[in-house]
Write a protein that holds these residues in place. Structure first.
Motif, PDB file in Angstrom:
ATOM      1  N   LEU A 177     -28.026  18.465  52.496  1.00 22.06           N
ATOM      2  CA  LEU A 177     -27.825  17.568  51.364  1.00 22.06           C
ATOM      3  C   LEU A 177     -27.861  16.126  51.855  1.00 22.06           C
ATOM      4  O   LEU A 177     -27.114  15.749  52.762  1.00 22.06           O
ATOM      5  N   ILE A 178     -28.742  15.314  51.260  1.00 17.94           N
ATOM      6  CA  ILE A 178     -28.884  13.900  51.624  1.00 17.94           C
ATOM      7  C   ILE A 178     -28.540  13.047  50.413  1.00 17.94           C
ATOM      8  O   ILE A 178     -29.069  13.269  49.319  1.00 17.94           O
ATOM      9  N   THR A 179     -27.661  12.078  50.589  1.00 15.56           N
ATOM     10  CA  THR A 179     -27.278  11.190  49.493  1.00 15.56           C
ATOM     11  C   THR A 179     -27.498   9.734  49.883  1.00 15.56           C
ATOM     12  O   THR A 179     -27.416   9.372  51.059  1.00 15.56           O
ATOM     13  N   LEU A 180     -27.758   8.925  48.871  1.00 13.57           N
ATOM     14  CA  LEU A 180     -27.999   7.493  49.078  1.00 13.57           C
ATOM     15  C   LEU A 180     -27.552   6.756  47.832  1.00 13.57           C
ATOM     16  O   LEU A 180     -27.886   7.171  46.707  1.00 13.57           O
ATOM     17  N   ASP A 181     -26.777   5.673  47.997  1.00 11.48           N
ATOM     18  CA  ASP A 181     -26.259   4.931  46.847  1.00 11.48           C
ATOM     19  C   ASP A 181     -26.145   3.452  47.224  1.00 11.48           C
ATOM     20  O   ASP A 181     -25.478   3.108  48.208  1.00 11.48           O
ATOM     21  N   THR A 182     -26.781   2.587  46.442  1.00  6.61           N
ATOM     22  CA  THR A 182     -26.772   1.155  46.754  1.00  6.61           C
ATOM     23  C   THR A 182     -25.404   0.503  46.520  1.00  6.61           C
ATOM     24  O   THR A 182     -25.176  -0.623  46.978  1.00  6.61           O
ATOM     25  N   GLU A 183     -24.507   1.183  45.821  1.00  2.00           N
ATOM     26  CA  GLU A 183     -23.195   0.607  45.535  1.00  2.00           C
ATOM     27  C   GLU A 183     -22.372   0.396  46.802  1.00  2.00           C
ATOM     28  O   GLU A 183     -21.404  -0.370  46.795  1.00  2.00           O
ATOM     29  N   GLN A 184     -22.762   1.037  47.885  1.00  2.00           N
ATOM     30  CA  GLN A 184     -22.011   0.907  49.136  1.00  2.00           C
ATOM     31  C   GLN A 184     -22.355  -0.369  49.897  1.00  2.00           C
ATOM     32  O   GLN A 184     -21.691  -0.694  50.884  1.00  2.00           O
ATOM     33  N   MET A 222     -29.694   5.391  43.297  1.00  2.00           N
ATOM     34  CA  MET A 222     -28.838   6.506  43.694  1.00  2.00           C
ATOM     35  C   MET A 222     -29.726   7.743  43.867  1.00  2.00           C
ATOM     36  O   MET A 222     -30.549   8.043  43.005  1.00  2.00           O
ATOM     37  N   MET A 223     -29.593   8.430  44.988  1.00  2.00           N
ATOM     38  CA  MET A 223     -30.447   9.570  45.289  1.00  2.00           C
ATOM     39  C   MET A 223     -29.632  10.725  45.856  1.00  2.00           C
ATOM     40  O   MET A 223     -28.728  10.527  46.661  1.00  2.00           O
ATOM     41  N   GLN A 224     -29.960  11.932  45.383  1.00  2.00           N
ATOM     42  CA  GLN A 224     -29.411  13.151  45.946  1.00  2.00           C
ATOM     43  C   GLN A 224     -30.577  14.091  46.233  1.00  2.00           C
ATOM     44  O   GLN A 224     -31.368  14.387  45.344  1.00  2.00           O
ATOM     45  N   HIS A 236     -32.983  14.255  42.994  1.00  2.00           N
ATOM     46  CA  HIS A 236     -32.634  13.631  41.721  1.00  2.00           C
ATOM     47  C   HIS A 236     -32.444  12.149  42.000  1.00  2.00           C
ATOM     48  O   HIS A 236     -31.567  11.749  42.767  1.00  2.00           O
ATOM     49  N   LEU A 237     -33.298  11.311  41.399  1.00  2.00           N
ATOM     50  CA  LEU A 237     -33.361   9.892  41.745  1.00  2.00           C
ATOM     51  C   LEU A 237     -33.164   9.020  40.513  1.00  2.00           C
ATOM     52  O   LEU A 237     -33.817   9.217  39.483  1.00  2.00           O
ATOM     53  N   GLN A 238     -32.251   8.066  40.606  1.00  2.00           N
ATOM     54  CA  GLN A 238     -32.054   7.045  39.576  1.00  2.00           C
ATOM     55  C   GLN A 238     -32.148   5.691  40.261  1.00  2.00           C
ATOM     56  O   GLN A 238     -31.414   5.432  41.216  1.00  2.00           O
ATOM     57  N   GLN A 288     -35.302   7.407  35.911  1.00  2.00           N
ATOM     58  CA  GLN A 288     -34.629   8.630  36.324  1.00  2.00           C
ATOM     59  C   GLN A 288     -35.707   9.691  36.501  1.00  2.00           C
ATOM     60  O   GLN A 288     -36.384  10.063  35.542  1.00  2.00           O
ATOM     61  N   ILE A 289     -35.872  10.158  37.722  1.00  2.00           N
ATOM     62  CA  ILE A 289     -36.957  11.078  38.041  1.00  2.00           C
ATOM     63  C   ILE A 289     -36.433  12.232  38.889  1.00  2.00           C
ATOM     64  O   ILE A 289     -35.599  12.033  39.779  1.00  2.00           O
TER      65      ILE A 289
END
Length: 333
Positions: A7-14, A50-52, A65-67, A131-132
């Protein structure tokens, strides 16, 4: 981690605002399985993402799942040397954009599914808040099931009926189901998805007689084809379309309404597609380009283009060449 899944996650809020785009581009570049260039036209602090991603480490299948805020992804001939040749299934749940390959421009719309061949060079631009859902499908899996599948950079999947309708509904529910499924069952979610994609493609290349829905699609596509040939005429109207096909204006109106769109919207889209192609391949002033694409002058062209694409014609040109000021003749917007 789910057994053989990562599982790979990415979030610009950090990140701090001024570092959001730079960090996103760097982190995404290290996590994508293929090489590409990522470009963002707006201010770095305005970007949000934000990506999962769930990756099957054995089969290479992946679900993402990408927003994110709009940006451009380019995969050039140089990038193709990385050897990555798998397919990407893209379900555009929200947002719009354009896809360019081999000199052709295609419009990407919300609530539509596309199959992208990463073995061919392409440029994908998404605008606004997007959202893709992306699914990586090993190339060998499709080739073994459909050996007659022709190579094309972008292929749209009809969601109107048959397996395409099932695929759309499956992808709508998949983001929540994927992360709430036991490890032992996750692989079967991928397997079912692949089988649905194969069913859609077999249905598309089948020589069997079309059903009534396909006849309607052919009729609609004929109208779009006629509009594409005539969209450069600024006086072209729904009356001209109705006259050519020997039907009333209300019939034409209903043809578009039944598909959740309008004549005006589709005509505008065709003109913008033409403009995008010219902006990427021709040297001329923006005023000349505006008239050649069916607009009543530069002011209307710039206004409509920015509303549709989220940026001005000149900004779009810069994204394509990064030398717009030298290639475009001076002109006001």
């Amino acid at each position: 981690m789910k057994n053989n899944f990562q599982l790979i996650t990415l979030d610009t809020e950090q990140w701090e605002p001024e570092q959001k785009w730079l960090n996103w581009r760097h982190e995404l570049g290290t996590k994508l399985p293929y090489q590409c260039d990522l470009v963002h036209a707006g201010a770095p602090e305005d970007f949000k993402g934000m990506m999962q991603t769930l990756v099957n480490l054995e089969t290479r299948e992946a679900f993402t799942h990408l927003q994110y805020s709009g940006n451009q992804l380019r995969r050039t001939q140089e990038h193709l040397k990385d050897g990555f040749r798998d397919y990407l299934l893209a379900f555009v749940r929200h947002g719009q954009g354009s896809f360019q390959s081999g000199g052709e421009v295609h419009w990407l719309k919300s609530d539509t599914i596309y199959l992208i061949d990463t073995a061919l060079p392409f440029s994908k631009d998404m605008y606004g808040n997007c959202q893709i859902v992306f699914v990586r499908i090993p190339r060998q899996r499709l080739q073994l099931s459909i050996p007659e599948l022709k190579s094309t950079a972008l292929r749209s999947v009809s969601c109107a009926s048959g397996p395409g309708m099932l695929l759309r509904n499956y992808l709508l529910m998949l983001p929540q189901a994927m992360y709430r499924t036991a490890a032992e069952a996750t692989q079967f979610l991928f397997r079912s998805l692949n089988e649905l994609v194969i069913a859609c493609l077999i249905d598309a290349v089948s020589d069997s007689s079309p059903n009534p829905a396909q006849f309607e699609d052919n009729n609609y596509n004929q109208k779009l084809s006629f509009m594409r040939r005539n969209c450069v005429n600024s006086e072209f109207s729904i009356a001209h379309l109705a006259e050519h096909f020997g039907v009333s204006k209300s019939t034409v109106f209903n043809t578009f309404q039944d598909r959740g769109t309008t004549f005006t919207r589709e005509l505008r889209t065709l003109r913008i597609q033409l403009a995008c192609n010219k902006l990427g391949h021709h040297r001329q002033s923006l005023t000349e380009l505006a008239y050649e694409c069916g607009f009543n002058g530069l002011s209307q062209f710039s206004r409509v283009f920015k509303a549709e694409m989220g940026m001005s014609p000149r900004q779009y040109h810069r994204l394509q060449f990064e030398l717009a000021d030298e290639r475009l003749e001076p002109d006001s917007e």
